[in-house]
Design a protein around this motif. Structure first.
Motif, mmCIF file in Angstrom:
data_model
loop_
_atom_site.group_PDB
_atom_site.id
_atom_site.type_symbol
_atom_site.label_atom_id
_atom_site.label_comp_id
_atom_site.label_asym_id
_atom_site.label_seq_id
_atom_site.Cartn_x
_atom_site.Cartn_y
_atom_site.Cartn_z
ATOM 1 N N LEU A 15 -6.376 83.006 40.750
ATOM 2 C CA LEU A 15 -7.467 82.304 40.652
ATOM 3 C C LEU A 15 -7.841 81.888 39.440
ATOM 4 C CD1 LEU A 15 -9.506 84.983 42.771
ATOM 5 C CD2 LEU A 15 -8.306 83.010 43.813
ATOM 6 N N LEU A 16 -8.470 80.631 39.270
ATOM 7 C CA LEU A 16 -8.613 79.996 38.078
ATOM 8 C C LEU A 16 -10.105 79.630 38.071
ATOM 9 C CD1 LEU A 16 -5.666 77.533 37.324
ATOM 10 C CD2 LEU A 16 -6.078 79.955 36.582
ATOM 11 N N PHE A 17 -10.881 80.610 37.434
ATOM 12 C CA PHE A 17 -12.458 80.142 37.389
ATOM 13 C C PHE A 17 -12.629 79.366 36.135
ATOM 14 C CE2 PHE A 17 -12.050 84.165 39.796
ATOM 15 C CZ PHE A 17 -13.085 84.271 40.436
ATOM 16 N N PRO A 18 -13.463 78.211 36.527
ATOM 17 C CA PRO A 18 -13.563 77.100 35.366
ATOM 18 C C PRO A 18 -14.611 77.502 34.416
ATOM 19 C CG PRO A 18 -14.778 76.525 37.208
ATOM 20 C CD PRO A 18 -14.065 77.710 37.802
ATOM 21 N N TYR A 19 -15.304 78.464 34.613
ATOM 22 C CA TYR A 19 -16.522 78.620 33.407
ATOM 23 C C TYR A 19 -17.184 79.843 33.845
ATOM 24 C CZ TYR A 19 -20.384 77.251 30.427
ATOM 25 O OH TYR A 19 -21.389 77.009 29.428
ATOM 26 N N GLY A 119 -16.871 80.409 28.413
ATOM 27 C CA GLY A 119 -15.086 80.295 28.425
ATOM 28 C C GLY A 119 -14.929 79.942 29.820
ATOM 29 N N HIS A 120 -13.685 80.800 30.304
ATOM 30 C CA HIS A 120 -13.104 80.514 31.739
ATOM 31 C C HIS A 120 -12.449 82.052 32.054
ATOM 32 C CE1 HIS A 120 -9.018 79.648 30.137
ATOM 33 N NE2 HIS A 120 -9.691 78.946 29.411
ATOM 34 N N ILE A 121 -11.930 82.120 33.147
ATOM 35 C CA ILE A 121 -11.563 83.414 33.696
ATOM 36 C C ILE A 121 -10.098 83.107 34.289
ATOM 37 C CG2 ILE A 121 -11.755 85.444 34.906
ATOM 38 C CD1 ILE A 121 -14.835 84.556 35.000
ATOM 39 N N THR A 122 -9.145 83.714 34.069
ATOM 40 C CA THR A 122 -7.766 83.653 34.778
ATOM 41 C C THR A 122 -7.480 84.917 35.440
ATOM 42 O OG1 THR A 122 -7.031 82.198 33.357
ATOM 43 C CG2 THR A 122 -5.284 83.206 34.726
ATOM 44 N N VAL A 123 -7.283 84.965 36.901
ATOM 45 C CA VAL A 123 -6.908 86.344 37.436
ATOM 46 C C VAL A 123 -5.668 86.081 38.132
ATOM 47 C CG1 VAL A 123 -7.575 87.517 39.456
ATOM 48 C CG2 VAL A 123 -9.362 86.545 38.180
ATOM 49 N N ILE A 124 -4.615 86.894 37.767
ATOM 50 C CA ILE A 124 -3.225 86.616 38.152
ATOM 51 C C ILE A 124 -2.797 88.069 38.936
ATOM 52 C CG2 ILE A 124 -0.705 86.427 37.538
ATOM 53 C CD1 ILE A 124 -2.003 85.113 35.040
ATOM 54 N N GLU A 125 -2.251 87.863 40.440
ATOM 55 C CA GLU A 125 -2.160 89.145 40.976
ATOM 56 C C GLU A 125 -0.616 89.655 40.600
ATOM 57 O OE1 GLU A 125 -0.338 90.352 45.657
ATOM 58 O OE2 GLU A 125 -1.905 88.533 45.221
ATOM 59 N N MET A 126 -0.393 90.800 40.171
ATOM 60 C CA MET A 126 0.697 91.295 39.670
ATOM 61 C C MET A 126 1.418 91.553 40.736
ATOM 62 S SD MET A 126 -0.477 93.243 36.213
ATOM 63 C CE MET A 126 -1.540 94.278 36.825
ATOM 64 N N GLY A 127 1.212 92.132 41.973
ATOM 65 C CA GLY A 127 1.919 92.586 43.059
ATOM 66 C C GLY A 127 1.112 93.135 44.085
ATOM 67 N N VAL A 179 -32.318 83.290 36.011
ATOM 68 C CA VAL A 179 -33.499 83.636 36.664
ATOM 69 C C VAL A 179 -34.762 82.937 36.420
ATOM 70 C CG1 VAL A 179 -34.687 85.813 37.657
ATOM 71 C CG2 VAL A 179 -32.004 85.744 37.480
ATOM 72 N N ASN A 180 -35.054 83.328 35.006
ATOM 73 C CA ASN A 180 -36.298 82.831 34.377
ATOM 74 C C ASN A 180 -36.750 81.354 34.682
ATOM 75 O OD1 ASN A 180 -34.554 81.826 32.480
ATOM 76 N ND2 ASN A 180 -35.625 82.802 30.751
ATOM 77 N N ALA A 181 -35.614 80.614 34.874
ATOM 78 C CA ALA A 181 -35.842 79.153 35.056
ATOM 79 C C ALA A 181 -35.808 78.767 36.532
ATOM 80 C CB ALA A 181 -34.919 78.284 34.259
ATOM 81 N N GLY A 182 -35.263 79.795 37.308
ATOM 82 C CA GLY A 182 -35.226 79.512 38.737
ATOM 83 C C GLY A 182 -34.103 78.620 39.211
ATOM 84 N N LEU A 183 -32.718 78.607 38.333
ATOM 85 C CA LEU A 183 -31.882 77.962 38.518
ATOM 86 C C LEU A 183 -30.422 78.423 38.813
ATOM 87 C CD1 LEU A 183 -32.202 75.602 35.150
ATOM 88 C CD2 LEU A 183 -32.841 75.050 37.435
ATOM 89 N N SER A 184 -29.835 77.964 39.681
ATOM 90 C CA SER A 184 -28.518 78.625 39.929
ATOM 91 C C SER A 184 -27.411 77.487 40.412
ATOM 92 C CB SER A 184 -28.545 79.707 41.195
ATOM 93 O OG SER A 184 -28.980 79.047 42.199
ATOM 94 N N LEU A 185 -26.313 77.594 40.171
ATOM 95 C CA LEU A 185 -24.961 76.856 40.816
ATOM 96 C C LEU A 185 -23.848 77.684 40.938
ATOM 97 C CD1 LEU A 185 -23.243 75.781 38.169
ATOM 98 C CD2 LEU A 185 -25.282 74.726 37.399
ATOM 99 N N GLY A 186 -22.905 77.107 41.487
ATOM 100 C CA GLY A 186 -21.632 77.798 41.734
ATOM 101 C C GLY A 186 -20.799 77.325 42.536
ATOM 102 N N GLY A 187 -19.697 77.827 42.882
ATOM 103 C CA GLY A 187 -18.641 77.323 43.485
ATOM 104 C C GLY A 187 -17.222 78.235 43.634
ATOM 105 N N SER A 188 -16.001 77.494 44.092
ATOM 106 C CA SER A 188 -14.892 78.568 44.162
ATOM 107 C C SER A 188 -13.914 78.099 43.208
ATOM 108 C CB SER A 188 -14.295 78.112 45.612
ATOM 109 O OG SER A 188 -15.050 78.388 46.660
ATOM 110 N N PRO A 189 -13.085 79.319 42.628
ATOM 111 C CA PRO A 189 -12.153 78.846 41.715
ATOM 112 C C PRO A 189 -10.920 77.974 42.240
ATOM 113 C CG PRO A 189 -11.858 81.072 42.728
ATOM 114 C CD PRO A 189 -13.097 80.573 43.110
ATOM 115 N N THR A 190 -10.237 77.297 41.203
ATOM 116 C CA THR A 190 -8.879 76.724 41.804
ATOM 117 C C THR A 190 -7.887 78.017 42.203
ATOM 118 O OG1 THR A 190 -9.366 74.860 40.199
ATOM 119 C CG2 THR A 190 -6.845 75.366 40.862
#
Length: 223
Positions: A15-19, A119-127, A179-190
């Motif tokens: 899973l490659l989380f972009p941000y 930054g970004h997040i990398t998740v690699i399954e090891m097994g 939260v203090n600005a009432g803003l949110s956004l999101g998505g799915s990782p590559t």
């Protein structure tokens, strides 16, 4: 063996989380899901800063069947931290303190942690854990002390004997919330599928007949 490819069904072993960000009042919420109803999986989770992709945090996450891990990155007086949601029972190595994991500037030479705030997040399954092994039993029982001990350097070779090859069962989601600005956004990782398939002869273990120990184990493949 199969070549790595973009997952066509949303399930994979990377899973490659972009941000992620903890700047200016933003928090970053991360969900990682093991969709398998039978297999325990071990994942390497890496947070890397935006400027030059240097590691600022990494740990091992073990998910039992149908398990969901939820964590969030937030700003604190001592710098960004990764914290787990209330009631989170999934195991990590090292074990996550109650106040979460602190980020580190060691990877980019030390100094201010401001650079680690995004930054970004990398998740690699090891097994996947072979059914009935000690690691599989500990994960299903949420015995996080046993999980942490199993992934210590002195025990990693023995632990790798309990694992088969990575399988395409991961999916994820992220949200950025201010939260203090009432803003949110999101998505799915590559999501990548078949990222690591050991090129070894079948030894009669694992879902595809392969074990990580025969392919060199965690230590050889993931440092």
């Amino acid at each position: 063996a199969h070549a790595v490819n973009l997952a066509t069904d949303g399930l994979g072993d990377v899973l490659l989380f972009p941000y992620y960000t903890a700047r200016n009042g933003w928090n970053s919420l991360i969900h990682i899901v093991n969709t398998s109803s039978v297999a325990t999986v071990a994942l390497k989770v890496r947070f890397q800063e935006a400027q030059n992709t240097r590691d600022v945090l990494d740990f091992t996450l073990v998910l039992s069947p149908n398990d969901v891990w939820t964590g969030y990155v937030t700003s604190t007086a001592s710098g960004p931290r990764l914290k787990k949601s209330s009631g989170e029972t999934s195991c990590t190595s090292p074990s996550m303190p109650d106040d979460g994991f602190s980020f580190s500037s060691f990877g980019y030479g030390g100094g201010s942690l401001a650079r680690a705030e995004e930054g970004h997040i990398t998740v690699i399954e090891m097994g996947h854990a072979l059914a009935g092994t000690a690691i599989d039993t500990a994960a299903k029982a949420k015995n996080c002390v046993a999980i942490d001990t199993a992934f210590l350097k002195a025990n990693i070779s023995a632990t790798s004997n309990q694992f088969g090859e990575p399988i395409n069962v991961l999916k994820g989601q992220f949200s950025l919330v201010r939260v203090n600005a009432g803003l949110s956004l999101g998505g799915s990782p590559t999501t990548l599928a078949n990222f690591f398939t050991p090129t070894i002869e079948s030894v009669g273990a694992g879902i595809d007949g392969e074990t990580l120990a025969a392919a060199g184990g965690f230590a050889a493949n993931y440092g």
